[in-house]
Design a protein around this motif. Structure first.
Motif, PDB file in Angstrom:
ATOM      1  N   THR A   1     -40.260  70.378  80.768  1.00  0.00           N
ATOM      2  CA  THR A   1     -40.970  69.215  80.260  1.00  0.00           C
ATOM      3  C   THR A   1     -42.389  69.220  80.815  1.00  0.00           C
ATOM      4  O   THR A   1     -42.581  69.434  82.019  1.00  0.00           O
ATOM      5  CB  THR A   1     -40.279  67.911  80.685  1.00  0.00           C
ATOM      6  OG1 THR A   1     -38.903  67.975  80.289  1.00  0.00           O
ATOM      7  CG2 THR A   1     -40.922  66.703  80.057  1.00  0.00           C
ATOM      8  N   VAL A   2     -43.387  68.974  79.961  1.00  0.00           N
ATOM      9  CA  VAL A   2     -44.786  68.944  80.371  1.00  0.00           C
ATOM     10  C   VAL A   2     -45.364  67.563  80.011  1.00  0.00           C
ATOM     11  O   VAL A   2     -45.221  67.113  78.880  1.00  0.00           O
ATOM     12  CB  VAL A   2     -45.608  70.043  79.665  1.00  0.00           C
ATOM     13  CG1 VAL A   2     -47.065  69.996  80.084  1.00  0.00           C
ATOM     14  CG2 VAL A   2     -45.003  71.415  79.934  1.00  0.00           C
TER      15      VAL A   2
ATOM     16  N   VAL B   1     -45.129  69.214  85.435  1.00  0.00           N
ATOM     17  CA  VAL B   1     -44.163  70.105  84.800  1.00  0.00           C
ATOM     18  C   VAL B   1     -42.833  69.934  85.525  1.00  0.00           C
ATOM     19  O   VAL B   1     -42.767  70.027  86.753  1.00  0.00           O
ATOM     20  CB  VAL B   1     -44.616  71.580  84.861  1.00  0.00           C
ATOM     21  CG1 VAL B   1     -43.575  72.486  84.223  1.00  0.00           C
ATOM     22  CG2 VAL B   1     -45.962  71.759  84.199  1.00  0.00           C
ATOM     23  N   LYS B   2     -41.790  69.648  84.751  1.00  0.00           N
ATOM     24  CA  LYS B   2     -40.440  69.513  85.308  1.00  0.00           C
ATOM     25  C   LYS B   2     -39.579  70.621  84.724  1.00  0.00           C
ATOM     26  O   LYS B   2     -39.495  70.762  83.503  1.00  0.00           O
ATOM     27  CB  LYS B   2     -39.862  68.145  84.971  1.00  0.00           C
ATOM     28  CG  LYS B   2     -40.636  67.008  85.602  1.00  0.00           C
ATOM     29  CD  LYS B   2     -40.077  65.673  85.198  1.00  0.00           C
ATOM     30  CE  LYS B   2     -40.927  64.557  85.783  1.00  0.00           C
ATOM     31  NZ  LYS B   2     -40.486  63.245  85.320  1.00  0.00           N
ATOM     32  N   VAL B   3     -38.989  71.389  85.602  1.00  0.00           N
ATOM     33  CA  VAL B   3     -38.140  72.505  85.189  1.00  0.00           C
ATOM     34  C   VAL B   3     -36.713  72.185  85.608  1.00  0.00           C
ATOM     35  O   VAL B   3     -36.417  72.128  86.800  1.00  0.00           O
ATOM     36  CB  VAL B   3     -38.598  73.835  85.838  1.00  0.00           C
ATOM     37  CG1 VAL B   3     -37.726  74.986  85.373  1.00  0.00           C
ATOM     38  CG2 VAL B   3     -40.058  74.111  85.553  1.00  0.00           C
ATOM     39  N   SER B   4     -35.847  71.922  84.633  1.00  0.00           N
ATOM     40  CA  SER B   4     -34.445  71.690  84.962  1.00  0.00           C
ATOM     41  C   SER B   4     -33.698  73.007  84.795  1.00  0.00           C
ATOM     42  O   SER B   4     -33.966  73.776  83.876  1.00  0.00           O
ATOM     43  CB  SER B   4     -33.846  70.590  84.098  1.00  0.00           C
ATOM     44  OG  SER B   4     -33.880  70.938  82.751  1.00  0.00           O
ATOM     45  N   HIS B   5     -32.787  73.237  85.727  1.00  0.00           N
ATOM     46  CA  HIS B   5     -32.054  74.497  85.722  1.00  0.00           C
ATOM     47  C   HIS B   5     -30.678  74.307  86.330  1.00  0.00           C
ATOM     48  O   HIS B   5     -30.403  73.298  86.994  1.00  0.00           O
ATOM     49  CB  HIS B   5     -32.835  75.597  86.461  1.00  0.00           C
ATOM     50  CG  HIS B   5     -33.208  75.237  87.861  1.00  0.00           C
ATOM     51  ND1 HIS B   5     -32.455  75.568  88.948  1.00  0.00           N
ATOM     52  CD2 HIS B   5     -34.282  74.558  88.334  1.00  0.00           C
ATOM     53  CE1 HIS B   5     -33.044  75.117  90.044  1.00  0.00           C
ATOM     54  NE2 HIS B   5     -34.151  74.503  89.704  1.00  0.00           N
ATOM     55  N   ASP B   6     -29.836  75.276  86.085  1.00  0.00           N
ATOM     56  CA  ASP B   6     -28.485  75.279  86.623  1.00  0.00           C
ATOM     57  C   ASP B   6     -28.559  75.784  88.062  1.00  0.00           C
ATOM     58  O   ASP B   6     -29.056  76.880  88.311  1.00  0.00           O
ATOM     59  CB  ASP B   6     -27.600  76.188  85.769  1.00  0.00           C
ATOM     60  CG  ASP B   6     -26.137  76.049  86.085  1.00  0.00           C
ATOM     61  OD1 ASP B   6     -25.792  75.820  87.263  1.00  0.00           O
ATOM     62  OD2 ASP B   6     -25.321  76.183  85.151  1.00  0.00           O
TER      63      ASP B   6
ATOM     64  N   ILE C   1     -46.397  77.448  86.322  1.00  0.00           N
ATOM     65  CA  ILE C   1     -47.783  77.913  86.235  1.00  0.00           C
ATOM     66  C   ILE C   1     -48.023  78.601  84.894  1.00  0.00           C
ATOM     67  O   ILE C   1     -49.042  78.372  84.233  1.00  0.00           O
ATOM     68  CB  ILE C   1     -48.118  78.867  87.402  1.00  0.00           C
ATOM     69  CG1 ILE C   1     -48.201  78.092  88.709  1.00  0.00           C
ATOM     70  CG2 ILE C   1     -49.419  79.618  87.158  1.00  0.00           C
ATOM     71  CD1 ILE C   1     -48.294  78.960  89.941  1.00  0.00           C
ATOM     72  N   THR C   2     -47.081  79.426  84.467  1.00  0.00           N
ATOM     73  CA  THR C   2     -47.203  80.127  83.190  1.00  0.00           C
ATOM     74  C   THR C   2     -47.277  79.145  82.032  1.00  0.00           C
ATOM     75  O   THR C   2     -48.069  79.324  81.095  1.00  0.00           O
ATOM     76  CB  THR C   2     -46.017  81.094  83.002  1.00  0.00           C
ATOM     77  OG1 THR C   2     -45.988  81.995  84.108  1.00  0.00           O
ATOM     78  CG2 THR C   2     -46.142  81.873  81.717  1.00  0.00           C
TER      79      THR C   2
ATOM     80  N   ARG D   1     -46.888  69.492  90.147  1.00  0.00           N
ATOM     81  CA  ARG D   1     -48.073  68.761  89.678  1.00  0.00           C
ATOM     82  C   ARG D   1     -49.280  69.686  89.805  1.00  0.00           C
ATOM     83  O   ARG D   1     -49.543  70.245  90.863  1.00  0.00           O
ATOM     84  CB  ARG D   1     -48.266  67.518  90.531  1.00  0.00           C
ATOM     85  CG  ARG D   1     -49.460  66.699  90.153  1.00  0.00           C
ATOM     86  CD  ARG D   1     -49.504  65.458  90.999  1.00  0.00           C
ATOM     87  NE  ARG D   1     -50.846  64.931  91.015  1.00  0.00           N
ATOM     88  CZ  ARG D   1     -51.218  63.909  91.727  1.00  0.00           C
ATOM     89  NH1 ARG D   1     -50.357  63.291  92.492  1.00  0.00           N
ATOM     90  NH2 ARG D   1     -52.451  63.492  91.689  1.00  0.00           N
ATOM     91  N   PHE D   2     -50.000  69.829  88.704  1.00  0.00           N
ATOM     92  CA  PHE D   2     -51.169  70.700  88.651  1.00  0.00           C
ATOM     93  C   PHE D   2     -52.404  69.876  88.345  1.00  0.00           C
ATOM     94  O   PHE D   2     -52.375  68.998  87.495  1.00  0.00           O
ATOM     95  CB  PHE D   2     -51.013  71.759  87.553  1.00  0.00           C
ATOM     96  CG  PHE D   2     -49.851  72.677  87.766  1.00  0.00           C
ATOM     97  CD1 PHE D   2     -50.007  73.840  88.484  1.00  0.00           C
ATOM     98  CD2 PHE D   2     -48.608  72.377  87.248  1.00  0.00           C
ATOM     99  CE1 PHE D   2     -48.943  74.693  88.687  1.00  0.00           C
ATOM    100  CE2 PHE D   2     -47.539  73.217  87.442  1.00  0.00           C
ATOM    101  CZ  PHE D   2     -47.703  74.381  88.158  1.00  0.00           C
ATOM    102  N   LYS D   3     -53.489  70.187  89.023  1.00  0.00           N
ATOM    103  CA  LYS D   3     -54.782  69.585  88.701  1.00  0.00           C
ATOM    104  C   LYS D   3     -55.535  70.619  87.875  1.00  0.00           C
ATOM    105  O   LYS D   3     -55.819  71.723  88.341  1.00  0.00           O
ATOM    106  CB  LYS D   3     -55.560  69.244  89.959  1.00  0.00           C
ATOM    107  CG  LYS D   3     -56.844  68.505  89.699  1.00  0.00           C
ATOM    108  CD  LYS D   3     -57.504  68.112  91.014  1.00  0.00           C
ATOM    109  CE  LYS D   3     -58.739  67.290  90.786  1.00  0.00           C
ATOM    110  NZ  LYS D   3     -59.372  66.943  92.080  1.00  0.00           N
TER     111      LYS D   3
END
Length: 105
Positions: A99-100, A84-89, A37-38, A70-72
């Motif tokens: 990634t946006v 927006v894809k947030v990859s993390h450990d 969101i940020t 997924r944001f509208k």
């Protein structure tokens, strides 16, 4: 009458306990949703977010996972989607990559 009141009291205590347990357990993707969101708000300042959807988690390898959101977004009276894809450990929950992607309707 005492048995009835004691039973009612026990039932009330049980319901309060169950409610508190439900509130204490948050989804494990909540932290990464706030990050997503940020990022969207920073990329599109002043544009309202109309909708938000968690797309799920994808396992990348033994320790890395990716959460998708997924944001509208509405900008200049036009709606479009932002992924927006947030990859993390997965072991320590540290963010590795964000990634946006814009998707016009």
């Amino acid at each position: 009458m005492r048995k009835f009141l004691a039973g009612l009291f026990i039932m009330l205590c049980f319901l309060v306990y169950v409610n508190l347990q439900g509130e204490a357990q948050k989804p494990d993707y909540e932290k990464f949703g706030r990050i997503a969101i940020t990022v969207v708000q920073a990329d599109f300042p002043g544009a309202p977010i109309k909708d938000y959807e968690y797309l799920g988690r994808k396992k990348i390898d033994t320790t890395k996972v990716e959460d998708g959101f997924r944001f509208k977004v509405q900008e200049n009276n036009q709606n479009f989607f932002v992924i927006v894809k947030v990859s993390h450990d997965a072991t320590n929950n540290k963010v590795l990559n964000i990634t946006v992607e814009n998707q016009k309707q």
